[in-house]
Motif scaffolding. Sequence first.
Motif, PDB file in Angstrom:
ATOM      1  N   GLY A 398       0.818  -1.205   0.000  1.00  0.00           N
ATOM      2  CA  GLY A 398       0.000   0.000   0.000  1.00  0.00           C
ATOM      3  C   GLY A 398       0.851   1.253   0.000  1.00  0.00           C
ATOM      4  O   GLY A 398       2.082   1.210  -0.145  1.00  0.00           O
ATOM      5  N   ALA A 399       0.200   2.401   0.173  1.00  0.00           N
ATOM      6  CA  ALA A 399       0.916   3.679   0.197  1.00  0.00           C
ATOM      7  C   ALA A 399       1.811   3.744   1.427  1.00  0.00           C
ATOM      8  O   ALA A 399       1.395   3.406   2.543  1.00  0.00           O
ATOM      9  N   GLY A 400       3.049   4.177   1.238  1.00  0.00           N
ATOM     10  CA  GLY A 400       4.009   4.196   2.331  1.00  0.00           C
ATOM     11  C   GLY A 400       3.563   5.010   3.520  1.00  0.00           C
ATOM     12  O   GLY A 400       3.800   4.631   4.673  1.00  0.00           O
ATOM     13  N   TRP A 401       2.890   6.142   3.289  1.00  0.00           N
ATOM     14  CA  TRP A 401       2.511   7.008   4.398  1.00  0.00           C
ATOM     15  C   TRP A 401       1.378   6.408   5.224  1.00  0.00           C
ATOM     16  O   TRP A 401       1.153   6.835   6.367  1.00  0.00           O
ATOM     17  N   GLN A 402       0.676   5.409   4.682  1.00  0.00           N
ATOM     18  CA  GLN A 402      -0.414   4.779   5.415  1.00  0.00           C
ATOM     19  C   GLN A 402       0.032   3.523   6.170  1.00  0.00           C
ATOM     20  O   GLN A 402      -0.768   2.913   6.872  1.00  0.00           O
ATOM     21  N   SER A 403       1.284   3.121   6.024  1.00  0.00           N
ATOM     22  CA  SER A 403       1.820   2.009   6.801  1.00  0.00           C
ATOM     23  C   SER A 403       1.999   2.454   8.254  1.00  0.00           C
ATOM     24  O   SER A 403       1.919   3.652   8.569  1.00  0.00           O
ATOM     25  N   ASP A 404       2.251   1.509   9.137  1.00  0.00           N
ATOM     26  CA  ASP A 404       2.402   1.868  10.553  1.00  0.00           C
ATOM     27  C   ASP A 404       3.571   2.819  10.771  1.00  0.00           C
ATOM     28  O   ASP A 404       3.453   3.834  11.464  1.00  0.00           O
TER      29      ASP A 404
END
Length: 476
Positions: A398-404
């Motif tokens: 997914g989008a990197g900024w939405q990862s933990d």
Amino acid sequence: MNMTRKTSLGPPIATRISTVAVLLFAACASPRPTGTATPNGGPRGAPGGGPPGTPVSAAGAPAEMQRLYRSMGLVAGSGAIPFAASVSFLRAPSPDSTLTLLALSLPSRALGFTREGDRYAAAYVARVQIRQGATMVRSIESTEQVRVPTFRETSRTDESIIWQQFIRLAPGRYTMTVSIKDESSIRNSTEEVSLEVPRLTPEGLTSPVPVYEAIPRQSVDSLPRLLARPRASVVYGVDPELALYIDAVGGNAPSSVQIRVVGDGDIVGMDTLAVLPQRVGGRSGTVGIPVNRLAVGINTVLVTAPGRSDTARTRVLVSLGEEVPIGTFDEMLVYLRLFTTADRLKALRDADLQGRAAAWNAFLKETDPVPGTAEHEGLRDYFARIRSANIRFRDEAGAGWQSDRGTAFVALGDPDNIIDTGLLNPNERVRQQIWEYRELRVQLIFVDQTGFGRWRLIAQSRGDLDVAIRRKLGSR
């Protein structure tokens, strides 16, 4: 004409501008106020770029950005070399033909560069075929060389290489196929579109052309010397303005034009009168549109001449960078969830179309950390972190900024200290990262149980992160 531009990151690094006007064809269609280019059958090839195994966004705009470009009416190829191309229409000497400008851009990272002395070189082939029914009207093939002085320039993902061509075409409908191929590999991309070329009258307005720079032409028999901005895009917090070249040749050229910019939800961001300088053969010039007068997402620029009925238009995109595809106001609110409080987002979300501009301006005023400057430093830094997170954490699905880890980085910034247990003990079965934020007095523990770099917060740290985010937002 071949031209080498500045090699600092920012402007395109290399361009090809063709000043060859092609054959004049007989007119065969009725007049139309605008020209269009629409996809035939959608994208070809798989999204991506670079060698096998390279992440999709590594070689240029990801699939979502290509979707936005298509919604703007651009030609967007999404094969192994993602490109974007614009088509603009200017007056030709005779009403039986229209001067058509095809401007194409691609990221330098999509090409295979090799060391050449103290520089780096790459080559690509641009091919354009224009058909009318079964008849080939025009075929253009050009092999271009790109040379840059630093390795950093070879890895750019922005609009770094531009190829453009002026073509004279009779008004009518065509099928246009645009292809780009990297000479050092099998990577290529092809897109086919329907092209409708308008008939431009002497009194009519031509396409407003987004440009980096332009020298107006002196007469209808000459060509403007311009460097187009094919993606018609600017980056919020980076580009101060968007330059539009407006071409009006002939003795009856208007002395001024009305420029109206309409954003998402029919919000008028700008409505101004621009004077066109007098030239030998008419009136032409470049008009700068401040980016802070545009809405984030897709804007429509309408150009009219006082006392005349026709309207010329173009669509421009105010983006947050190639890694952050935002096309609407609602999408913008999703991205702002880690920047501000839920109450402020609700005020924006609840505003009707008529009140949205006022609500947005109030939001900017309330959240600007340095009100005395023209730039909103808070949003600039926040979206810079999103862009950085999408690059740093893009392997986590997914989008990197939405990862933990991406969520923690975007909301809280870089930690004061990172402890990676896998570096301390390479034989450890489950690897951990501990992020320390001293001022917030919080430690976040991420675990990579698979060994493939997919880090997840442990349950307790997830609650700690939520508390830290609320504290951080509450202090703004």
